[in-house]
Design an enzyme around this catalytic site. Structure first.
Site, PDB file in Angstrom:
ATOM      1  N   CYS A   1      -8.359  -1.315   1.794  1.00 46.46           N
ATOM      2  CA  CYS A   1      -7.977  -2.213   2.694  1.00 46.46           C
ATOM      3  C   CYS A   1      -6.903  -1.509   3.813  1.00 46.46           C
ATOM      4  O   CYS A   1      -5.851  -1.202   3.413  1.00 46.46           O
ATOM      5  CB  CYS A   1      -7.226  -3.545   2.024  1.00 46.46           C
ATOM      6  SG  CYS A   1      -6.472  -4.596   3.493  1.00 46.46           S
TER       7      CYS A   1
ATOM      8  N   CYS B   1      -3.785  -4.221   4.822  1.00 42.86           N
ATOM      9  CA  CYS B   1      -2.474  -4.415   3.961  1.00 42.86           C
ATOM     10  C   CYS B   1      -2.951  -3.949   2.731  1.00 42.86           C
ATOM     11  O   CYS B   1      -2.968  -2.780   2.049  1.00 42.86           O
ATOM     12  CB  CYS B   1      -2.115  -5.734   4.024  1.00 42.86           C
ATOM     13  SG  CYS B   1      -3.316  -7.234   3.911  1.00 42.86           S
ATOM     14  N   SER B   2      -3.726  -4.856   1.833  1.00 35.83           N
ATOM     15  CA  SER B   2      -3.964  -4.786   0.620  1.00 35.83           C
ATOM     16  C   SER B   2      -4.956  -5.594  -0.137  1.00 35.83           C
ATOM     17  O   SER B   2      -4.823  -5.812  -1.471  1.00 35.83           O
ATOM     18  CB  SER B   2      -2.745  -4.784  -0.285  1.00 35.83           C
ATOM     19  OG  SER B   2      -2.109  -5.604  -0.192  1.00 35.83           O
ATOM     20  N   CYS B   3      -5.577  -6.213   0.681  1.00 34.73           N
ATOM     21  CA  CYS B   3      -6.554  -7.095   0.484  1.00 34.73           C
ATOM     22  C   CYS B   3      -7.364  -6.575  -0.776  1.00 34.73           C
ATOM     23  O   CYS B   3      -7.765  -5.294  -0.768  1.00 34.73           O
ATOM     24  CB  CYS B   3      -7.499  -7.710   1.460  1.00 34.73           C
ATOM     25  SG  CYS B   3      -6.622  -8.402   2.681  1.00 34.73           S
TER      26      CYS B   3
END
Lengths: 206, 108
Positions: free
Chosen positions: A110, A113-115
């Site tokens: 991602c 961000c950090s999906c």
């Protein structure tokens, strides 16, 4: 000069780090406004710390390996298929399964961000959230994979999937050789978290 | 970067609390998840300018900043009120005997 030893026996409660106090401020304000329920926070923490994790994703992959009909349905509409198994919720609203083959190896990142597919893999590991991984896996996936100990044959191309708040990916790793005829339960321990992100391969049978 | 397999889900209690706050607020309809991802992504990008983020403590620090920002944007929590509350929590910790539960002296 006399030393001040007052820290040694903690006359007062230990002061939490600055961000912890910021979280306490938020939590107490939102609770006072009736916007959150502190008990619900505890349930969420317990769920993500103990109940949701890569074992869910491994169950899906093992079944896809063992059951061709399930595999086909998973590739067609992963969200529906994994929901039926009870793996749904936050960050699992739209899941796409991508299958590794002799020709293509899939890797998930991602860049925003950090999906991450929480219902299937839990909370992402630290490296998945690091700037280094998020930036480099797109630019030089083979070099990053090599750092994870994964070296792919020249003929196998690498496809990098960038997750978003709407779409998250689950990699179906290649089924290891020597597992012909194995059932779902036997296959399960071969499937690692990293193999479902694409930074690892499924384990070879011992 | 390494493929560690046994790291804890949350390394510090406040990581877990901050995480749960965002999930719960989203569940309560305070903001949509794409809204959250946008704010959080922006904060990560800002923090990443000063130093390369390692995905640990600094990740959750960005998470807390994003929470404060989205709560301010949605009118749920003003920055000044939060700063005041934080100072009160700090005072409460410093004046509570070790081992006793820490509480604010007056209701929020």
């Amino acid at each position: 000069m006399p030393h001040d030893h007052h820290d040694h026996d903690h006359p007062h409660a230990l002061l939490p780090p600055d961000p912890a106090l910021r979280v306490k401020a938020l939590e107490s304000l939102l609770t006072a406004k009736g916007l959150i329920d502190p008990a619900a926070l505890d349930v969420i923490i317990d769920t993500y710390a103990h109940k949701i994790g890569p074992q869910n994703g491994a169950r899906v992959v093992a079944r896809a390996w063992a059951d061709p009909g399930f595999r086909e349905a998973l590739l067609e509409d992963a969200t529906a298929v994994v929901s039926k198994l009870g793996f749904y919720g936050r960050q699992g609203e739209h899941i796409v399964a991508v299958e590794n083959t002799d020709d293509v190896h899939n890797v998930v990142v991602c860049t925003l961000c950090s999906c991450y597919p929480w219902p299937l893999l839990g909370i992402p590991p630290g490296w998945y959230k690091s700037d280094a991984y998020r930036a480099r896996v797109v630019r030089e996936p083979r070099a990053v994979l090599a750092e994870f100990g994964v070296t792919l044959p020249e003929g196998q191309s690498v496809r990098v999937w960038d997750s978003t708040a709407e779409v998250r990916y689950l990699v179906i790793p290649q089924r290891p050789e020597g597992t012909e005829g194995w059932d779902e339960e036997a296959l399960l321990p071969l499937i690692t978290r990293d193999s479902m992100i694409g930074t690892g391969l499924a384990k070879a049978p011992a | 970067m390494s493929a560690g397999v046994t790291e804890p889900v949350f390394e510090a209690p406040w990581h877990a609390q901050a995480f749960a706050l965002a999930v719960h607020l989203n569940e309560q309809g305070a903001f949509s998840w794409p809204d959250w991802a946008e704010v959080f992504g922006a904060v990560l990008a800002e923090h990443g300018l000063a130093k390369e983020l390692d995905g640990g403590d600094d990740y959750f620090l960005a998470w807390v900043t994003a929470l404060e920002r989205i709560c301010a944007q949605k009118g749920l929590a003003e920055a000044a009120v939060l700063a005041d509350l934080k100072a009160r929590w700090e005072a409460a910790y410093l004046s509570t005997p070790h081992g006793a539960p820490v509480k604010l002296s007056d209701p929020v």
